[in-house]
Design a protein around this motif. Structure first.
Motif, mmCIF file in Angstrom:
data_model
loop_
_atom_site.group_PDB
_atom_site.id
_atom_site.type_symbol
_atom_site.label_atom_id
_atom_site.label_comp_id
_atom_site.label_asym_id
_atom_site.label_seq_id
_atom_site.Cartn_x
_atom_site.Cartn_y
_atom_site.Cartn_z
ATOM 1 N N LEU A 24 35.057 62.777 43.187
ATOM 2 C CA LEU A 24 35.842 62.058 42.498
ATOM 3 C C LEU A 24 34.766 61.427 40.906
ATOM 4 N N ILE A 25 35.249 62.149 40.101
ATOM 5 C CA ILE A 25 34.412 60.867 39.074
ATOM 6 C C ILE A 25 34.585 60.284 37.752
ATOM 7 N N VAL A 26 34.261 59.151 38.447
ATOM 8 C CA VAL A 26 34.999 58.126 37.150
ATOM 9 C C VAL A 26 33.929 57.595 35.991
ATOM 10 N N GLY A 27 34.547 57.202 34.911
ATOM 11 C CA GLY A 27 34.374 56.287 33.723
ATOM 12 C C GLY A 27 34.804 54.953 33.468
ATOM 13 N N ALA A 28 34.551 54.574 33.568
ATOM 14 C CA ALA A 28 34.423 52.587 33.701
ATOM 15 C C ALA A 28 34.114 51.568 33.345
ATOM 16 N N GLU A 29 34.868 50.980 32.276
ATOM 17 C CA GLU A 29 33.853 50.044 31.700
ATOM 18 C C GLU A 29 35.185 48.472 31.274
ATOM 19 N N ALA A 36 24.382 55.315 30.353
ATOM 20 C CA ALA A 36 25.496 54.815 28.821
ATOM 21 C C ALA A 36 26.552 55.397 28.622
ATOM 22 N N CYS A 37 26.777 55.646 27.469
ATOM 23 C CA CYS A 37 28.076 56.560 27.303
ATOM 24 C C CYS A 37 27.783 57.818 27.254
ATOM 25 N N SER A 38 26.870 58.608 27.779
ATOM 26 C CA SER A 38 26.516 59.876 27.988
ATOM 27 C C SER A 38 27.035 59.247 30.057
ATOM 28 N N GLY A 39 27.671 59.103 30.163
ATOM 29 C CA GLY A 39 27.231 58.966 31.800
ATOM 30 C C GLY A 39 28.665 59.630 32.581
ATOM 31 N N PHE A 40 29.739 59.528 31.701
ATOM 32 C CA PHE A 40 30.899 60.829 32.418
ATOM 33 C C PHE A 40 30.265 62.472 32.511
ATOM 34 N N ILE A 41 29.347 62.535 31.849
ATOM 35 C CA ILE A 41 29.010 64.174 31.840
ATOM 36 C C ILE A 41 27.391 63.932 32.652
ATOM 37 N N TYR A 42 27.296 63.305 32.824
ATOM 38 C CA TYR A 42 25.709 63.295 33.656
ATOM 39 C C TYR A 42 26.418 63.353 35.691
ATOM 40 N N ALA A 43 27.561 61.853 35.463
ATOM 41 C CA ALA A 43 28.646 62.348 36.628
ATOM 42 C C ALA A 43 29.433 63.986 36.573
ATOM 43 N N LEU A 44 29.920 64.050 35.941
ATOM 44 C CA LEU A 44 29.786 65.637 35.962
ATOM 45 C C LEU A 44 28.398 66.400 36.128
ATOM 46 N N SER A 45 27.744 66.325 35.637
ATOM 47 C CA SER A 45 26.891 67.632 36.474
ATOM 48 C C SER A 45 26.475 67.217 37.643
ATOM 49 N N SER A 46 26.335 65.811 38.067
ATOM 50 C CA SER A 46 26.287 65.267 39.505
ATOM 51 C C SER A 46 27.367 67.051 40.587
ATOM 52 N N ALA A 47 28.561 66.140 39.776
ATOM 53 C CA ALA A 47 29.374 66.364 41.020
ATOM 54 C C ALA A 47 29.274 68.329 40.233
ATOM 55 N N LYS A 48 29.116 69.063 39.839
ATOM 56 C CA LYS A 48 28.828 70.393 39.847
ATOM 57 C C LYS A 48 27.711 70.964 40.741
ATOM 58 N N ALA A 49 26.626 70.248 40.240
ATOM 59 C CA ALA A 49 25.578 70.585 41.940
ATOM 60 C C ALA A 49 25.635 69.932 43.197
ATOM 61 N N ALA A 77 40.453 63.631 51.387
ATOM 62 C CA ALA A 77 40.313 65.174 50.259
ATOM 63 C C ALA A 77 38.336 64.746 49.873
ATOM 64 N N ILE A 78 38.319 63.861 49.526
ATOM 65 C CA ILE A 78 37.406 62.890 48.641
ATOM 66 C C ILE A 78 35.931 63.118 49.392
ATOM 67 N N ASP A 79 35.485 63.789 49.139
ATOM 68 C CA ASP A 79 34.142 63.486 49.689
ATOM 69 C C ASP A 79 32.404 63.159 49.159
ATOM 70 N N LEU A 80 32.610 62.431 48.072
ATOM 71 C CA LEU A 80 32.103 61.866 47.365
ATOM 72 C C LEU A 80 32.944 61.423 46.310
ATOM 73 N N VAL A 81 31.798 60.062 45.945
ATOM 74 C CA VAL A 81 33.088 59.387 44.311
ATOM 75 C C VAL A 81 31.944 58.907 43.865
ATOM 76 N N ILE A 82 31.224 59.292 42.202
ATOM 77 C CA ILE A 82 30.607 58.718 41.364
ATOM 78 C C ILE A 82 31.252 58.160 40.421
ATOM 79 N N VAL A 83 30.942 56.860 40.300
ATOM 80 C CA VAL A 83 31.089 56.193 38.812
ATOM 81 C C VAL A 83 30.156 55.767 37.896
ATOM 82 N N ALA A 84 30.249 56.426 37.314
ATOM 83 C CA ALA A 84 29.405 56.264 35.527
ATOM 84 C C ALA A 84 29.737 54.785 35.133
ATOM 85 N N SER A 85 29.041 53.715 34.689
ATOM 86 C CA SER A 85 29.691 52.338 33.966
ATOM 87 C C SER A 85 28.280 51.516 33.697
#
Ligand code: COA
Length: 332
Positions: A138-143, A114-127, A74-82
């Motif tokens: 699927l958006i992930v923040g992992a460190e 950096a620490c804003s990565g999850f919000i950046y990933a969310l903005s891309s997912a929304k767009a 079901a997932i058609d894009l994966v974004i990892v912020a790290s």
């Protein structure tokens, strides 16, 4: 009619091993009292030797996908912020993660904010979703920040921890419980406030890296602190104002967890009550891109995050970068 983006689930993972303030007292010239008073941090989690960032991300992502009731197909894009990916710089952590999750043949990309990565990933997912280019992201923040921390530098080693958080963002034809707005910003003028100087094309890895400790994260903490409070306060005030939302309508304010004093200053400036402000920094430290989804997961697992709850997210980090998001949670 264009689709709307909804956050339908969250998940998180922390490694087992912990590093307390007392442990740090034995490593550098510091005290539990100083760390607690200046940062609010009491302990943090540290990845095991055989755990890389994608391993932490895998557990968080799996949980978020299970809670959303979606399989890999079901997932058609994966974004990892790290900022602590498995490799420097290839392959991306998103590629490694997608493979392990069995997600095949769709886009997978890393976000470096950096620490804003999850919000950046969310903005891309929304767009992507609103433009019709994706239906389920699927958006992930992992460190695994401990791999890049200089444990002889008391100014930084007391702050950072490891962990991962994830969310599934899905298209919906209904405007209810959607990601209302995401705002991101950056300013490279202050690029040296938070920096990992070595290993890139400016100071390649074959240089004298070890001598200068330049493979580790370095920070101008006090200057960063001041810019963080000012920028974050302005940012959240702007996103609330441009959406005609008042601070009292926010159920949970979930800021990046860097320092309880920064969080408190921003919360106070907005006139938020203690009940509204989510604080997890004591037990996880600063987990950079992972901190917001980890905090969301804490709320969820405590039974405090319900469908329709209005969330205000807010982050600031190296780059400098910052971002905020206003959304109504759509998970069960
Ligand atoms: N233990 C004891 N003393 C310490 C210390 C430690 N771990 N780290 C620094 N100090 C000392 C400094 O050497 C300095 O001593 P001096 O006055 O004798 O020179 C004194 O404490 C004050 O240092 P300063 O850096 O001004 O402290 P601070 O109040 O700014 O707190 C941070 C330091 C790092 C906790 C704080 O600046 C911070 O949280 N910054 C922002 C972090 C952040 O947001 N990061 C990025 C966003 S993700």
């Amino acid at each position: 009619m264009r689709p709307y983006a909804q956050m339908v689930s969250v998940g998180a993972y922390v490694p087992e091993k912990t590093l307390s303030n007392r442990d740090l007292e034995r490593m550098v010239d510091t005290t539990d009292e100083w760390i607690t008073k200046r940062t609010g941090i009491q302990t943090r989690h540290i990845a095991a030797e055989d755990e890389a960032t994608s391993d932490l991300a895998y557990h968080a992502a799996k949980q978020a996908m299970e809670r959303a009731g979606v399989g890999p197909e079901a997932i058609d894009l994966v974004i990892v912020a790290s900022i602590s990916g498995d490799y420097l710089f290839m392959p991306s952590t998103a590629c490694v993660l997608a493979h392990r999750l069995g997600i095949k043949g769709v886009g997978a990309l890393d976000v470096l904010a950096a620490c804003s990565g999850f919000i950046y990933a969310l903005s891309s997912a929304k767009a992507y979703i609103e433009s019709g280019m994706a239906r389920c992201v699927l958006i992930v923040g992992a460190e695994a920040l401990s791999r890049f921390v200089d444990y002889t530098d008391r100014g930084t080693c007391i702050l950072f921890g490891d962990g991962a958080g994830a969310a599934v963002i899905r298209a919906s034809e209904s405007p209810e419980n959607r990601v209302v707005d995401v705002k991101i910003g950056a300013d490279g003028e202050f690029q040296d406030f938070l920096i990992t100087p070595g290993g890139g094309s400016r100071h390649p890895a074959h240089g004298a890296l070890d001598k200068a400790h330049c493979q580790f994260m370095q920070m101008r903490g006090n200057e960063t602190f001041k810019v963080a409070v000012k920028t974050l306060t302005q940012d959240v005030q702007t996103i609330l104002a441009r959406n005609g939302v008042s601070a009292s309508e926010i159920k949970h304010f979930v800021p990046h967890q860097a320092n309880y004093r920064i969080i408190k200053a921003v919360g106070d400036a907005l006139g938020l009550s203690e009940e509204q402000v989510v604080m997890t920094v004591a037990k996880y430290g600063n987990t950079s891109a992972a901190s917001i989804p980890m905090a969301l997961n804490d709320l969820y697992e405590a039974g405090r995050l319900k469908k329709g709850d209005r969330l205000l997210l807010d982050a600031f980090g190296g780059g400098l970068t910052w971002g905020s998001a206003l959304l109504d949670f759509a998970g069960d």
